[in-house]
Enzyme design. Structure first.
Site, PDB file in Angstrom:
ATOM      1  N   LYS A 209       1.007  -1.044   0.014  1.00  0.00           N
ATOM      2  CA  LYS A 209      -0.048  -0.017  -0.072  1.00  0.00           C
ATOM      3  C   LYS A 209       0.790   1.285   0.019  1.00  0.00           C
ATOM      4  O   LYS A 209       0.861   2.142  -0.644  1.00  0.00           O
ATOM      5  CB  LYS A 209      -0.840   0.053   1.242  1.00  0.00           C
ATOM      6  CG  LYS A 209      -1.586   0.984   1.382  1.00  0.00           C
ATOM      7  CD  LYS A 209      -2.739   1.029   2.554  1.00  0.00           C
ATOM      8  CE  LYS A 209      -3.408   2.423   2.830  1.00  0.00           C
ATOM      9  NZ  LYS A 209      -4.400   2.337   3.627  1.00  0.00           N
ATOM     10  N   GLU A 215      10.395  -4.807   4.663  1.00  0.00           N
ATOM     11  CA  GLU A 215      10.382  -6.047   4.216  1.00  0.00           C
ATOM     12  C   GLU A 215      10.038  -6.318   2.782  1.00  0.00           C
ATOM     13  O   GLU A 215      10.588  -6.871   2.070  1.00  0.00           O
ATOM     14  CB  GLU A 215       9.155  -6.848   5.159  1.00  0.00           C
ATOM     15  CG  GLU A 215       9.513  -6.982   6.427  1.00  0.00           C
ATOM     16  CD  GLU A 215       9.310  -6.076   7.403  1.00  0.00           C
ATOM     17  OE1 GLU A 215       8.814  -4.745   6.864  1.00  0.00           O
ATOM     18  OE2 GLU A 215       8.895  -6.283   8.587  1.00  0.00           O
ATOM     19  N   GLY A 274      -4.854  -1.914   5.055  1.00  0.00           N
ATOM     20  CA  GLY A 274      -4.258  -2.791   4.251  1.00  0.00           C
ATOM     21  C   GLY A 274      -4.812  -3.942   4.643  1.00  0.00           C
ATOM     22  O   GLY A 274      -4.991  -5.106   3.885  1.00  0.00           O
ATOM     23  N   ARG A 275      -5.351  -4.352   5.859  1.00  0.00           N
ATOM     24  CA  ARG A 275      -5.945  -5.566   6.232  1.00  0.00           C
ATOM     25  C   ARG A 275      -7.290  -5.751   5.705  1.00  0.00           C
ATOM     26  O   ARG A 275      -7.948  -6.976   6.040  1.00  0.00           O
ATOM     27  CB  ARG A 275      -6.130  -5.850   7.813  1.00  0.00           C
ATOM     28  CG  ARG A 275      -6.632  -4.598   8.455  1.00  0.00           C
ATOM     29  CD  ARG A 275      -6.244  -4.763   9.913  1.00  0.00           C
ATOM     30  NE  ARG A 275      -6.636  -3.453  10.738  1.00  0.00           N
ATOM     31  CZ  ARG A 275      -6.161  -2.472  10.910  1.00  0.00           C
ATOM     32  NH1 ARG A 275      -4.923  -2.318  10.318  1.00  0.00           N
ATOM     33  NH2 ARG A 275      -6.306  -1.439  11.515  1.00  0.00           N
ATOM     34  N   GLU A 360      -5.129  -6.585  14.696  1.00  0.00           N
ATOM     35  CA  GLU A 360      -4.650  -5.155  14.124  1.00  0.00           C
ATOM     36  C   GLU A 360      -5.679  -4.021  14.405  1.00  0.00           C
ATOM     37  O   GLU A 360      -5.357  -2.885  14.459  1.00  0.00           O
ATOM     38  CB  GLU A 360      -4.014  -5.179  12.958  1.00  0.00           C
ATOM     39  CG  GLU A 360      -2.929  -4.337  12.605  1.00  0.00           C
ATOM     40  CD  GLU A 360      -2.293  -4.248  11.364  1.00  0.00           C
ATOM     41  OE1 GLU A 360      -1.007  -5.009  11.303  1.00  0.00           O
ATOM     42  OE2 GLU A 360      -2.538  -3.787  10.122  1.00  0.00           O
ATOM     43  N   HIS A 391      -7.011 -32.875  17.698  1.00  0.00           N
ATOM     44  CA  HIS A 391      -5.961 -33.558  18.382  1.00  0.00           C
ATOM     45  C   HIS A 391      -4.841 -32.925  18.881  1.00  0.00           C
ATOM     46  O   HIS A 391      -3.861 -33.228  18.952  1.00  0.00           O
ATOM     47  CB  HIS A 391      -5.486 -34.699  17.104  1.00  0.00           C
ATOM     48  CG  HIS A 391      -6.619 -35.611  17.008  1.00  0.00           C
ATOM     49  ND1 HIS A 391      -6.914 -36.848  17.674  1.00  0.00           N
ATOM     50  CD2 HIS A 391      -7.496 -35.378  15.972  1.00  0.00           C
ATOM     51  CE1 HIS A 391      -7.900 -37.496  16.969  1.00  0.00           C
ATOM     52  NE2 HIS A 391      -8.218 -36.606  15.935  1.00  0.00           N
ATOM     53  N   LYS A 515       8.691  -0.766  13.731  1.00  0.00           N
ATOM     54  CA  LYS A 515       9.305  -0.400  12.486  1.00  0.00           C
ATOM     55  C   LYS A 515      10.429   0.636  12.628  1.00  0.00           C
ATOM     56  O   LYS A 515      11.459   0.360  11.933  1.00  0.00           O
ATOM     57  CB  LYS A 515       8.281   0.194  11.388  1.00  0.00           C
ATOM     58  CG  LYS A 515       7.266  -0.766  10.778  1.00  0.00           C
ATOM     59  CD  LYS A 515       6.468  -0.085   9.743  1.00  0.00           C
ATOM     60  CE  LYS A 515       5.404  -1.093   9.167  1.00  0.00           C
ATOM     61  NZ  LYS A 515       4.585  -0.456   8.350  1.00  0.00           N
TER      62      LYS A 515
HETATM   63  O1  F6P Z   1       1.796  -4.502   9.801  1.00  0.00           O
HETATM   64  C1  F6P Z   1       1.641  -3.024   9.647  1.00  0.00           C
HETATM   65  C2  F6P Z   1       0.977  -2.759   8.168  1.00  0.00           C
HETATM   66  O2  F6P Z   1       1.314  -1.369   8.315  1.00  0.00           O
HETATM   67  C3  F6P Z   1      -0.265  -3.184   7.958  1.00  0.00           C
HETATM   68  O3  F6P Z   1      -1.318  -2.511   8.119  1.00  0.00           O
HETATM   69  C4  F6P Z   1      -0.024  -3.703   6.296  1.00  0.00           C
HETATM   70  O4  F6P Z   1      -1.035  -4.296   5.900  1.00  0.00           O
HETATM   71  C5  F6P Z   1       1.264  -3.852   6.273  1.00  0.00           C
HETATM   72  O5  F6P Z   1       1.980  -3.145   7.313  1.00  0.00           O
HETATM   73  C6  F6P Z   1       2.078  -3.857   4.991  1.00  0.00           C
HETATM   74  O6  F6P Z   1       1.974  -2.543   4.467  1.00  0.00           O
HETATM   75  P1  F6P Z   1       2.055  -2.034   2.941  1.00  0.00           P
HETATM   76  O7  F6P Z   1       1.077  -2.618   2.203  1.00  0.00           O
HETATM   77  O8  F6P Z   1       2.231  -0.720   3.062  1.00  0.00           O
HETATM   78  O9  F6P Z   1       3.419  -2.791   2.452  1.00  0.00           O
END
Ligand code: F6P
Length: 551
Positions: A209, A215, A274-275, A360, A391, A515
């Site tokens: 987003k 990452e 995002g979620r 979240e 189980h 972060k």
């Molecule tokens: O984990 C935190 C977050 O901001 C989430 O809300 C989001 O889904 C994720 O990082 C990834 O963010 P982006 O889509 O901006 O890379």
């Protein structure tokens, strides 16, 4: 719509619920025996979902008080504000319009002066065209070969939804076209995911987003290097990136900086959290895997659930009632967790997806006006597909000392019909689904145990108290539409709980600190002694250990 939230704890309904929790003793055996209409009354339909709430620890008085609480907390007004595009994400001053992502093309919705429906469908058509060209082989890699593997690079909401749905809809995938997913910055993830892939036939979708997530950008660079190394020196780098990388983001300027052709980028908007984004262009990998028609069915299923949430009367409104039941368990009966137990192997990533959606969203300690909450909020969601969970951890749900409300999800028809001789294995599987909620609700009394001839000293160990609450959700089959309905159902359950607690379910400031600190600690990890000296004693000692051990 960003004024002070109602403090639910001060409402009459909250007082009544507190009183009811202290004085009533739930007894599902007696309630079922004395009230032949209970199951019919508490079995509801929402789109294609059949939802049985009858095995929950509520009677008519508790239900009425919960509905009064929703009323007094202003749930319906805030739902309508959200659907209309008001800025209900107060701390980020944004509209919250994931529901607009699945509006039909002829719907009308203008937000902040923008025709949202037209924007959504313009991007959808581009995603669909892209999906069609990859699926047909028209889109080729730089050496002219058709794409065999699509790798989605993203994390959190830019990963969990697509991977969950890709797994869930396995029977709808196109043969010869595989999707893989890289999320973790642990280099093992990329290494294992890329294992065995041919750079000439691999296409990457960088999904972020913000296009600023460490990452994802790190993994994207890693994959670019892997691609260019694999293709060899004869291939023009810019051409290779153009043919093997597309992007999904709200930050299209940053996409261009990465070297991805803006023509190969699919946008979305800051009003999609995002979620809550798997049905935006973030779902491009899924659209490639299952095709535009099936993706459109997923959206239609979500929309059907949105319509139910918007228009069903409160006492038949499934997301509203399931959200209120969660409030009952968390705030009045002391539950700290909630299990989601799909009796469908293909939903094996559904609990992980729900963890981000619910935790979240509702893991917050202040309300949307910045004041502290006055009661517990977000419970821990967890789960595993049945029967594996049976189980592993069901023992605790059956006989432990903690209350663990659980949602059981199952489908009348299997994804892959298989018979073992004369045995319908799906039937065997579903017998477990039915038996578990029955055992949890009604238990087994000491007298029933004795009647089986069990030695007296073992009777208490083999007695089940029952009254373990469950909701059963069933549907004809796990189709794209039904999956969409399930996702939207849980989105709205999460919303209802957030409104009752007065919190902003659409920000995630808590994730930001980690972060920032990772950036700050980075130099100390890579050998900067001054940066190391600035760390606390524990962090210093752990980094020192790492530096000693690292070869
Ligand atoms: O984990 C935190 C977050 O901001 C989430 O809300 C989001 O889904 C994720 O990082 C990834 O963010 P982006 O889509 O901006 O890379």
């Amino acid at each position: 719509m960003t004024g002070a939230p109602v403090d639910s704890v001060t409402t009459d309904a909250w007082g009544e619920l507190t009183e009811l929790a202290a004085t009533s003793s739930p007894d599902l055996r007696a309630w079922f025996a004395d009230d032949p209409g209970r199951v019919e009354r508490l079995t509801l339909d929402a789109a294609d979902l059949r939802v049985d709430l009858s095995k929950n620890l509520v009677d008519e008085t508790v239900l009425a008080a919960l509905l009064a609480l929703a009323d007094q907390a202003g749930v319906a007004a805030r739902r309508d504000a959200m659907l209309a595009g008001e800025h209900v994400n107060a701390t980020e001053d944004r509209a919250v319009l994931h529901t607009a992502l699945r509006l039909p093309a002829d719907a009308q919705l203008e937000v902040d002066g923008q025709d949202v429906v037209a924007d959504v469908h313009e991007v959808l058509e581009r995603v669909y065209d892209f999906a069609r060209s990859v699926r047909s082989g028209e889109w080729t890699g730089v050496t002219g070969r058709r794409i065999a593997t699509v790798v989605n690079i993203g994390i959190g909401g830019s990963d969990l939804g697509p991977v969950m749905a890709y797994e869930a809809l396995a029977p709808y995938r196109q043969d010869g076209l595989e999707c893989r997913f890289i999320s973790n910055i642990d280099p093992t993830d990329a290494a294992m995911t890329l294992e065995g892939l041919d750079p000439e036939t691999t296409l990457f979708i960088v999904s972020s987003k913000t296009f600023g997530t460490l990452e994802t950008l790190t993994n994207a660079r890693l994959c670019r290097t892997w691609l260019l190394d694999g293709l060899g020196a004869d291939v023009d780098e810019a051409d290779a990136v153009r043919r093997h990388f597309v992007a999904v983001s709200t930050a299209l300027d940053k996409v261009a900086d990465f070297g991805i052709d803006p023509a190969n980028a699919f946008g979305f908007w800051d009003w999609v959290g995002g979620r809550y984004s798997m049905d935006s262009a973030i779902g491009t990998s899924l659209a490639v895997a299952i095709g535009p028609e099936r993706f459109a069915e997923l959206l239609a299923g979500m929309h059907a659930m949105d319509e139910h949430f918007r228009s069903a009367p409160a006492e038949r409104n499934v997301p509203l009632l399931m959200g209120l039941l969660n409030i009952w368990y968390v705030n009045f009966l002391g539950a700290e967790t909630h299990a989601v137990l799909p009796y469908a192997q293909l939903l094996h990533r559904f609990p992980a997806y729900l963890q981000q959606l619910t935790m979240e969203s509702n893991g917050k300690g202040v309300r949307w006006d910045g004041t502290p909450v006055s009661t517990d909020t977000g419970e821990v969601f967890w789960g595993e597909p049945g029967t594996n969970g049976q189980h592993a951890f069901y023992q605790l749900i059956h006989q432990g000392t903690r209350l663990v409300p659980a949602d059981f999800i199952a489908f009348a028809n299997p994804a892959f019909p298989l018979r073992d001789g004369d045995t319908d294995v799906h039937e065997l599987f579903l017998a477990n689904f039915f038996a578990q909620t029955k055992a949890l609700a009604f238990g087994r009394t000491a007298d029933e145990v004795r009647a089986e001839g069990v030695d007296e000293e073992l009777v208490s160990a083999r007695t089940f108290l029952g009254n373990r609450p469950t909701t059963s959700v069933m549907a004809p089959a796990l189709t794209p539409s039904v999956l969409g309905q399930l996702v939207a159902l849980y989105e709205h359950i999460t919303f209802v709980q957030g409104v009752v607690w007065g919190i902003d379910s659409f920000d995630q400031w808590g994730v930001e600190l980690g972060k920032q600190l990772a950036q700050q600690v980075g130099p100390a990890v890579s050998g900067d002694d001054e940066a190391l000296a600035e760390q606390d004693a524990s962090t210093r000692s752990l980094i020192a250990y790492y530096r000693e051990q690292r070869r």
